[in-house]
Scaffold this active site. Structure first.
Site, PDB file in Angstrom:
ATOM      1  N   SER A 145      75.337 -18.991  -5.994  1.00 10.46           N
ATOM      2  CA  SER A 145      75.712 -18.273  -7.224  1.00 10.46           C
ATOM      3  C   SER A 145      77.221 -18.031  -7.168  1.00 10.46           C
ATOM      4  CB  SER A 145      74.990 -16.921  -7.249  1.00 10.46           C
ATOM      5  OG  SER A 145      75.574 -16.053  -8.197  1.00 10.46           O
ATOM      6  N   TYR A 158      71.607  -8.808  -3.899  1.00  9.55           N
ATOM      7  CA  TYR A 158      71.662 -10.182  -4.410  1.00  9.55           C
ATOM      8  C   TYR A 158      72.940 -10.874  -3.899  1.00  9.55           C
ATOM      9  CZ  TYR A 158      71.797 -14.029  -7.825  1.00  9.55           C
ATOM     10  OH  TYR A 158      71.852 -15.263  -8.426  1.00  9.55           O
TER      11      TYR A 158
HETATM   12  P1  NAD Z   1      64.387 -17.812 -13.030  1.00 12.64           P
HETATM   13  O1  NAD Z   1      63.953 -16.411 -12.844  1.00 12.64           O
HETATM   14  O2  NAD Z   1      64.241 -18.425 -14.370  1.00 12.64           O
HETATM   15  O3  NAD Z   1      63.675 -18.744 -11.967  1.00 12.64           O
HETATM   16  C1  NAD Z   1      63.543 -18.375 -10.630  1.00 12.64           C
HETATM   17  C2  NAD Z   1      62.369 -19.104 -10.052  1.00 12.64           C
HETATM   18  O4  NAD Z   1      62.173 -18.719  -8.674  1.00 12.64           O
HETATM   19  C3  NAD Z   1      61.067 -18.766 -10.805  1.00 12.64           C
HETATM   20  O5  NAD Z   1      60.358 -19.947 -11.074  1.00 12.64           O
HETATM   21  C4  NAD Z   1      60.315 -17.901  -9.800  1.00 12.64           C
HETATM   22  O6  NAD Z   1      58.914 -17.963  -9.925  1.00 12.64           O
HETATM   23  C5  NAD Z   1      60.790 -18.518  -8.490  1.00 12.64           C
HETATM   24  N1  NAD Z   1      60.486 -17.651  -7.351  1.00 12.64           N
HETATM   25  C6  NAD Z   1      60.792 -16.331  -7.193  1.00 12.64           C
HETATM   26  N2  NAD Z   1      60.266 -15.879  -6.028  1.00 12.64           N
HETATM   27  C7  NAD Z   1      59.644 -16.941  -5.439  1.00 12.64           C
HETATM   28  C8  NAD Z   1      58.925 -17.122  -4.228  1.00 12.64           C
HETATM   29  N3  NAD Z   1      58.744 -16.109  -3.349  1.00 12.64           N
HETATM   30  N4  NAD Z   1      58.408 -18.345  -3.949  1.00 12.64           N
HETATM   31  C9  NAD Z   1      58.579 -19.381  -4.818  1.00 12.64           C
HETATM   32  N5  NAD Z   1      59.250 -19.263  -5.971  1.00 12.64           N
HETATM   33  C10 NAD Z   1      59.772 -18.065  -6.279  1.00 12.64           C
HETATM   34  O7  NAD Z   1      65.897 -17.893 -12.564  1.00 12.64           O
HETATM   35  P2  NAD Z   1      66.986 -19.058 -12.688  1.00 12.64           P
HETATM   36  O8  NAD Z   1      68.083 -18.517 -13.497  1.00 12.64           O
HETATM   37  O9  NAD Z   1      66.360 -20.344 -13.056  1.00 12.64           O
HETATM   38  O10 NAD Z   1      67.483 -19.074 -11.174  1.00 12.64           O
HETATM   39  C11 NAD Z   1      67.310 -20.159 -10.298  1.00 12.64           C
HETATM   40  C12 NAD Z   1      68.268 -19.972  -9.137  1.00 12.64           C
HETATM   41  O11 NAD Z   1      69.612 -19.988  -9.625  1.00 12.64           O
HETATM   42  C13 NAD Z   1      68.110 -18.650  -8.389  1.00 12.64           C
HETATM   43  O12 NAD Z   1      68.308 -18.853  -7.004  1.00 12.64           O
HETATM   44  C14 NAD Z   1      69.214 -17.790  -8.967  1.00 12.64           C
HETATM   45  O13 NAD Z   1      69.638 -16.773  -8.074  1.00 12.64           O
HETATM   46  C15 NAD Z   1      70.292 -18.838  -9.171  1.00 12.64           C
HETATM   47  N6  NAD Z   1      71.310 -18.448 -10.147  1.00 12.64           N
HETATM   48  C16 NAD Z   1      71.011 -18.300 -11.463  1.00 12.64           C
HETATM   49  C17 NAD Z   1      72.016 -17.928 -12.352  1.00 12.64           C
HETATM   50  C18 NAD Z   1      71.770 -17.764 -13.826  1.00 12.64           C
HETATM   51  O14 NAD Z   1      72.684 -17.336 -14.532  1.00 12.64           O
HETATM   52  N7  NAD Z   1      70.608 -18.075 -14.354  1.00 12.64           N
HETATM   53  C19 NAD Z   1      73.306 -17.709 -11.879  1.00 12.64           C
HETATM   54  C20 NAD Z   1      73.567 -17.856 -10.531  1.00 12.64           C
HETATM   55  C21 NAD Z   1      72.563 -18.241  -9.667  1.00 12.64           C
END
Ligand code: NAD
Length: 261
Positions: A145, A158
């Site tokens: 991130s 986080y």
């Molecule tokens: P999201 O909430 O849409 O998806 C996250 C996914 O992780 C979900 O499918 C959830 O079920 C899964 N998950 C959570 N706990 C779990 C577990 N114990 N076992 C298996 N799966 C699990 O979020 P996103 O935005 O798609 O995020 C994906 C990644 O990108 C994450 O690591 C998040 O920290 C990172 N990220 C996202 C953003 C953003 O702006 N969306 C920014 C920086 C980083």
């Protein structure tokens, strides 16, 4: 299209929505076999699998908690049993929740660290063991991130997890470079996914976030998936140990915009 990815096998964690879904579908377009992990959203994962199959590629939905050794073993076994091998492991699953740190319950700290950091360790460990045993090159991509670099008050757990992902990934990139295993991170900025749905529904909050992005817009999950496809392909063959930020410039200290400061 990256033709070298054709018929290779990928595991993607947290693939039932958001960035994970976009990456899984992009890998399907690249003709990869994809193990789509989900935690609780079986229906979402099955839809992703159907979408990938409609592109003419193979896919399988597998339930697992990435914070457990049994969970990641199941994902690895699914790749080996269903598709006969593993070439790419993407640790994408992640979670966040807001707490002032002096009130952050240990349980919430632990949960975020379990999924975001321990999950990355366990997934990487399983993949590396397989690559070493088979004596084959391998590729690992870890979802970090902008908060591996940018502090985030009230999301300190986080930020701690993502800072951990960065140094963990750099360390293992160095440790296994001679065995032909590449390890890189992607550092998304503000991306339009369910994790941010509530925030971006609120016009004021959306404007606040947008104002922190030099490109003045929120990113699309497909833009993160494009970075993942490049890191997965041999087009990035000399790249290891980096974080590729996909953030519209968010990490560029936007407060200095226009010569302020
Ligand atoms: P999201 O909430 O849409 O998806 C996250 C996914 O992780 C979900 O499918 C959830 O079920 C899964 N998950 C959570 N706990 C779990 C577990 N114990 N076992 C298996 N799966 C699990 O979020 P996103 O935005 O798609 O995020 C994906 C990644 O990108 C994450 O690591 C998040 O920290 C990172 N990220 C996202 C953003 C953003 O702006 N969306 C920014 C920086 C980083």
């Amino acid at each position: 299209m990256y033709t070298d990815l054709k018929n290779k096998t990928a595991v993607i964690t947290g693939g039932s929505k958001g960035i994970g879904t976009a990456i899984a579908e992009r890998l399907g377009k690249e003709q990869m076999n994809v193990v789509v992990n989900y935690h609780s959203d079986e229906e979402g994962a099955k839809e992703v699998v159907e979408e990938i199959k409609a592109q003419g590629s193979k896919a399988l939905a597998v339930q697992a908690d990435v914070g457990t050794e049994e969970g990641v073993e199941e994902l690895l076994n699914a790749a080996l049993e269903e598709f006969g091998g593993l070439d790419l492991w993407i640790n994408n699953a992640g979670m966040e929740n807001r707490h002032e740190t002096h009130e952050l319950p240990l349980e919430d700290w632990q949960k975020v660290l379990d999924v975001n950091l321990t999950g990355v360790f366990l997934g990487s460990k399983a993949a590396i063991n397989y690559f070493l045993k088979e004596d084959k090159p391998g590729n690992i991509i870890n979802m970090s991130s902008v908060h591996e670099k940018v502090p985030w008050p009230t999301f300190a757990h986080y930020a701690a997890s993502k800072g951990g992902v960065k140094l963990f990934s750099e360390s293992i990139a160095m440790e296994y470079a001679q065995q032909g295993i590449r390890v890189n991170c992607i550092g998304p900025g503000a991306i339009n996914t369910p994790i941010n749905a509530k925030k971006f529904e609120d016009k004021e909050q959306l404007e606040t976030t947008t104002s922190m992005v030099p490109m003045q817009r929120i990113g699309d999950p497909s833009e993160v998936a494009a970075a993942a496809a490049w890191l997965a392909s041999k087009e990035s063959s000399y790249v290891t140990g980096i974080t590729l930020f996909v953030d519209g410039g968010m990490t560029l200290y936007p407060a200095f915009q226009g010569g302020r400061g």
